[in-house]
Scaffold this active site. Structure first.
Site, PDB file in Angstrom:
ATOM      1  CG  HIS A 171       0.712   0.058   3.143  1.00 27.75           C
ATOM      2  ND1 HIS A 171       1.991   0.005   3.653  1.00 27.75           N
ATOM      3  CD2 HIS A 171       0.835  -0.151   1.803  1.00 27.75           C
ATOM      4  CE1 HIS A 171       2.850  -0.235   2.675  1.00 27.75           C
ATOM      5  NE2 HIS A 171       2.170  -0.341   1.541  1.00 27.75           N
ATOM      6  CG  HIS A 177       1.570   2.078  -3.441  1.00 28.10           C
ATOM      7  ND1 HIS A 177       0.364   1.832  -2.819  1.00 28.10           N
ATOM      8  CD2 HIS A 177       2.505   1.395  -2.732  1.00 28.10           C
ATOM      9  CE1 HIS A 177       0.562   1.040  -1.777  1.00 28.10           C
ATOM     10  NE2 HIS A 177       1.852   0.762  -1.696  1.00 28.10           N
ATOM     11  CG  ASP A 201       5.398   0.169  -1.095  1.00 28.07           C
ATOM     12  OD1 ASP A 201       4.629   0.301  -0.124  1.00 28.07           O
ATOM     13  OD2 ASP A 201       5.286  -0.763  -1.917  1.00 28.07           O
ATOM     14  CG  HIS A 247      -1.449   4.338   0.000  1.00 19.21           C
ATOM     15  ND1 HIS A 247      -2.409   3.416  -0.376  1.00 19.21           N
ATOM     16  CD2 HIS A 247      -0.896   4.784  -1.154  1.00 19.21           C
ATOM     17  CE1 HIS A 247      -2.430   3.309  -1.686  1.00 19.21           C
ATOM     18  NE2 HIS A 247      -1.515   4.118  -2.186  1.00 19.21           N
TER      19      HIS A 247
END
Length: 364
Positions: free
Chosen positions: A254, A271, A171, A257
């Site tokens: 992101h 995540h 992340d 993602h």
């Protein structure tokens, strides 16, 4: 346009700091609604109760084991009101912390965040990621303020599975590259302003620490010990990445993602694991240098983070599925539109397949 940097009111990090939670929460409330999983409550309840012993503060523990969805938020809000609590504490991973922040927002009460892993940069942010009850990403809930307190007990975090800390690295890995893209495009950050030089410096420092201490920290936590490298990675994952992404902005990593949350094959991933692959895809979109790609892919391989679609759980590549991921990544409001050039679904589709090919090349 103003430059804005935002952060929690107080950030505390150290070994055994949960034992001092009473001292750090002075004046925040008289009745705490503590949201956590059953296992985490078993692990931390006695410590928290001991810290508050001898005070008139009441503690109400609530087991939560679901998605951070609007339905679950509403249920917990009702529980809180029935308990007459005036502050909420989230102890656990990203979804528990996000739901605690959401409860705080809707009920207009203080929130204390106690992460039990450094698996995401969620703890410090004025943001909650909302999902459907089935686990599909729905939207970001932008909050008017950051947490009142982020309390990071590194003794607890270092004993969590190594995979969680490495997911946090995944992340955090995106922080600098998304910040760099937002700087080039002059995009707004999550605070609605332009990034400060201080925020960008934090994002760059975050990446530097991951390169320097990532592998050392992985080896340490695999042996359930907390070294200086682990302390540095925890700070990078939680604080530097948290301030960096929020005060600089999000870009393609992101968004990609979010697109991959559509695929059932990827639901087992954390995540940060999906974000790590999204970072490689973003670098392909940017046509980054081969040296930079090698550095990022090499780090991911060393840390066990995904670098191929097979690593993501996609063992059979179906064009329609990858195109659906690309389409979702480019939805209105996604960070991919903060890239310093126009990005469409076809670009993302091509970048995903190219990133997969690069990953397979370097894994040989």
């Amino acid at each position: 346009m103003a430059k804005i940097i935002i952060s929690p009111s107080k950030y505390v990090q150290g070994s055994g700091e949960l034992k001092s939670i009473k001292d750090h929460t002075k004046n925040l409330g008289k009745a705490f609604f503590i949201v956590s999983s059953e296992n985490i409550i078993k692990m931390t309840k006695a410590v928290v109760e001991e810290s508050f012993s001898g005070t008139e503060i009441s503690l109400n523990f609530k087991i939560f084991d679901g998605e951070c969805s609007k339905n679950q938020i509403d249920i917990l809000r009702e529980n809180l009101r029935n308990s007459n609590c005036d502050a909420v504490v989230g102890i656990g991973g990203g979804k528990i912390l996000d739901i605690a922040k959401a409860i705080s927002y809707y009920e207009e009460i203080p929130v204390v965040i106690v992460p039990t892993s450094a698996s995401t940069d969620a703890p410090c942010s004025a943001l909650s990621a909302l999902y459907t009850d089935e686990g599909v990403f729905s939207r970001y809930l932008v909050l008017p303020k950051n947490p009142d307190l982020v309390l990071v007990d590194t003794e607890i975090i270092s004993k969590a599975p190594a995979r969680l800390l490495m997911a946090g690295v995944g992340d955090a890995l995106s922080t600098y590259f998304e910040a760099r893209a937002c700087l080039k495009s002059n995009a707004l950050n999550k605070a609605g302003g332009k990034m400060t030089r201080a925020a960008f410096a934090m994002a760059k420092l975050c990446y530097d620490i991951l390169l320097e201490d990532g592998l050392k920290a992985k080896l340490a936590v695999e042996n359930k010990v907390c070294t200086k490298a682990v302390e540095n990675i925890i700070e990078a994952n939680i604080y530097l990445s948290g301030i960096g992404f929020e005060s600089c902005g999000l870009a393609a990593a992101h968004s990609i993602h979010n697109g991959f949350t559509l695929l059932k094959q990827c639901r087992h991933l954390l995540h940060g694991e999906k974000v790590a692959f999204g970072t490689i895809v973003q670098l392909v979109l940017e046509n980054s240098s081969i040296e930079e790609l090698e550095e990022v892919i090499g780090l991911c391989i060393d840390l066990g983070l995904p670098v191929t679609l097979e690593d993501m759980g996609v063992t059979e590549i179906k064009e329609e599925e990858i195109r659906n991921v690309a389409k979702a990544s480019c939805a209105d409001g996604e960070g991919v539109h903060n890239m310093p050039f126009k990005v469409n679904e076809e670009d993302v589709y091509a970048a995903i397949l190219s990133a997969d090919a690069l990953g397979r090349l370097y894994k040989v």
